[in-house]
Design an enzyme around this catalytic site. Structure first.
Site, PDB file in Angstrom:
ATOM      1  N   GLU A  96      -7.114   4.462   7.689  1.00 35.64           N
ATOM      2  CA  GLU A  96      -7.052   5.794   7.476  1.00 35.64           C
ATOM      3  C   GLU A  96      -8.191   6.465   6.537  1.00 35.64           C
ATOM      4  OE1 GLU A  96      -3.188   5.377   5.612  1.00 35.64           O
ATOM      5  OE2 GLU A  96      -2.242   5.083   7.454  1.00 35.64           O
ATOM      6  N   HIS A 114      -9.626   0.896   4.320  1.00 34.98           N
ATOM      7  CA  HIS A 114      -8.274   1.143   5.295  1.00 34.98           C
ATOM      8  C   HIS A 114      -8.525   2.134   6.309  1.00 34.98           C
ATOM      9  CE1 HIS A 114      -4.306   2.485   6.503  1.00 34.98           C
ATOM     10  NE2 HIS A 114      -3.781   1.277   5.940  1.00 34.98           N
ATOM     11  N   ASN A 149       0.956  -1.258  -0.044  1.00 33.32           N
ATOM     12  CA  ASN A 149      -0.052   0.050  -0.012  1.00 33.32           C
ATOM     13  C   ASN A 149       0.917   1.328  -0.066  1.00 33.32           C
ATOM     14  OD1 ASN A 149      -1.797   2.078   0.730  1.00 33.32           O
ATOM     15  ND2 ASN A 149      -2.172   1.350   2.462  1.00 33.32           N
ATOM     16  N   TRP A 150       1.051   1.854  -1.136  1.00 28.49           N
ATOM     17  CA  TRP A 150       2.093   2.751  -1.335  1.00 28.49           C
ATOM     18  C   TRP A 150       1.552   4.366  -0.581  1.00 28.49           C
ATOM     19  CZ3 TRP A 150       3.797   3.098  -7.006  1.00 28.49           C
ATOM     20  CH2 TRP A 150       4.762   2.232  -7.414  1.00 28.49           C
ATOM     21  N   LYS A 151       0.139   4.189   0.002  1.00 28.05           N
ATOM     22  CA  LYS A 151      -0.491   5.361   0.366  1.00 28.05           C
ATOM     23  C   LYS A 151      -0.284   6.572  -0.470  1.00 28.05           C
ATOM     24  CE  LYS A 151       0.062   3.499   4.748  1.00 28.05           C
ATOM     25  NZ  LYS A 151      -0.221   3.426   6.142  1.00 28.05           N
ATOM     26  N   SER A 165       3.284  -2.336  10.503  1.00 27.07           N
ATOM     27  CA  SER A 165       4.482  -2.406  10.796  1.00 27.07           C
ATOM     28  C   SER A 165       5.281  -3.918  10.391  1.00 27.07           C
ATOM     29  CB  SER A 165       5.119  -1.902  12.262  1.00 27.07           C
ATOM     30  OG  SER A 165       4.732  -0.746  12.428  1.00 27.07           O
ATOM     31  N   GLY A 193       2.132   1.894  10.804  1.00 27.13           N
ATOM     32  CA  GLY A 193       3.063   3.094  10.860  1.00 27.13           C
ATOM     33  C   GLY A 193       3.639   3.415  12.032  1.00 27.13           C
ATOM     34  N   GLY A 226       2.655  -1.274   4.316  1.00 24.50           N
ATOM     35  CA  GLY A 226       2.737   0.174   4.048  1.00 24.50           C
ATOM     36  C   GLY A 226       4.203   0.727   3.818  1.00 24.50           C
ATOM     37  N   GLY A 227       4.675   1.187   4.732  1.00 27.17           N
ATOM     38  CA  GLY A 227       6.014   1.719   4.793  1.00 27.17           C
ATOM     39  C   GLY A 227       7.070   0.789   4.004  1.00 27.17           C
ATOM     40  N   GLU A 268      -5.517  -5.161  10.114  1.00 29.45           N
ATOM     41  CA  GLU A 268      -4.559  -4.508  10.522  1.00 29.45           C
ATOM     42  C   GLU A 268      -4.818  -3.554  11.904  1.00 29.45           C
ATOM     43  OE1 GLU A 268      -2.371  -2.939   6.762  1.00 29.45           O
ATOM     44  OE2 GLU A 268      -4.550  -1.962   7.060  1.00 29.45           O
TER      45      GLU A 268
HETATM   46  C1  PEP Z   1      -0.873  -0.024   6.032  1.00 30.68           C
HETATM   47  O1  PEP Z   1      -1.087   1.127   6.354  1.00 30.68           O
HETATM   48  O2  PEP Z   1      -1.825  -0.767   5.431  1.00 30.68           O
HETATM   49  C2  PEP Z   1       0.273  -0.479   6.649  1.00 30.68           C
HETATM   50  C3  PEP Z   1       0.218  -1.829   7.109  1.00 30.68           C
HETATM   51  O3  PEP Z   1       1.298   0.502   7.139  1.00 30.68           O
HETATM   52  P1  PEP Z   1       2.700  -0.039   7.755  1.00 30.68           P
HETATM   53  O4  PEP Z   1       3.346  -1.355   7.086  1.00 30.68           O
HETATM   54  O5  PEP Z   1       3.479   1.303   7.607  1.00 30.68           O
HETATM   55  O6  PEP Z   1       2.422  -0.113   9.100  1.00 30.68           O
END
Ligand code: PEP
Length: 251
Positions: A98, A96, A9-11, A213, A173, A234-235, A167
């Site tokens: 967010e 998601h 997920n590049w966001k 994470s 994050g 994500g990251g 999640e």
């Molecule tokens: C996400 O936002 O879907 C996610 C899992 O982010 P991160 O891996 O950065 O925690």
């Protein structure tokens, strides 16, 4: 049986040129060293039409991070599921945390989005998960059960087309990760709800990803759990070496 999947997920990261470069680099890395799981990259809308032709679709699926809850029309700034599909994308992240918290996406809105995604042959990656206060109050099971209402109105056939992602919001994050035991417990609980609603076969075929994470250093122990079928990343999806390190947890 269900698939193992690692989805990125590049966001709201990477401009168009940077996104194209990242997709090309990932495609080269995974062409040279084939993954043992399905791999998906979910990008901002503007990247989709440029990214789909440059990745080998046998190796990397492409998806959006959201779509509208309306078919078409006077909804300035929105992007419909049909538009997403027209780029060659095959997946869409929906629900998601967010989107739920910053953009007020409710169970009902998400139900519409899931239906529109499926009507346009997109595979929803449907996210659920509790916030820290809910985990501290041991309410995580109640929370995910309530969030599943958006997809539990689907027919068994349509439910069979979706991917779930658990999640925990407190792990997204933040650098905090659910322990393998915490992940397994709630994934098994989610699967038990699917058994109750749709029966064992549908539940056994449903991929449930863990997100929060996830990194190369913890992916293997998380994915080793029987009810954890991969990750939503994500990251760590923004750097090919990290994302590939997570994909390689299935080797
Ligand atoms: C996400 O936002 O879907 C996610 C899992 O982010 P991160 O891996 O950065 O925690």
């Amino acid at each position: 049986m269900r698939k193992n999947i690692v989805a990125g997920n590049w966001k709201m990261n990477k401009n168009l040129q940077e996104g194209i470069a990242l997709a090309k680099e990932l495609n080269e890395a995974l062409t040279a060293d084939k993954p043992n799981c399905d791999v998906v990259i979910c990008t901002p809308f503007i990247h989709l039409a440029s990214v789909t032709p440059i990745v080998d679709e046998a190796i990397i699926g492409v998806g959006a991070e959201n779509c509208a809850d309306k078919v078409s029309g006077a909804y300035t700034g929105e992007v419909s599921a049909e538009m997403v599909a027209s780029t060659g994308a095959k997946y869409v992240i929906l629900g998601h945390s967010e989107r739920r918290s910053y953009y007020g996406e409710t169970v009902e809105i998400l139900e519409e989005k899931v239906k529109l995604a499926l009507a346009n042959n997109l595979t929803p990656i449907f996210c659920i998960g509790e916030v820290l206060e809910e985990r501290q109050a041991e309410k995580q099971n109640e929370v995910v059960a309530a969030q599943l209402a958006s997809v539990f109105t689907l027919s068994a056939e349509d439910f069979g087309k979706i991917i779930l992602a658990y999640e925990p919001v407190w792990a997204i994050g933040t650098g905090l990760t659910a322990t393998p035991e915490q992940a397994q417990d709630i994934h098994a609980y989610i699967r038990s709800l699917i058994v109750e609603k749709y029966g064992q076969e549908v539940a056994d075929n449903c991929s449930i990803l863990y997100g929060g994470s996830c990194k190369p250093s913890n992916a293997k122990e998380l994915f080793a759990n029987p009810d954890v079928d991969g990750g939503l990343i994500g990251g760590a999806a923004l750097k090919v070496s990290d994302f590939k390190g997570i994909i390689d947890a299935f080797k």
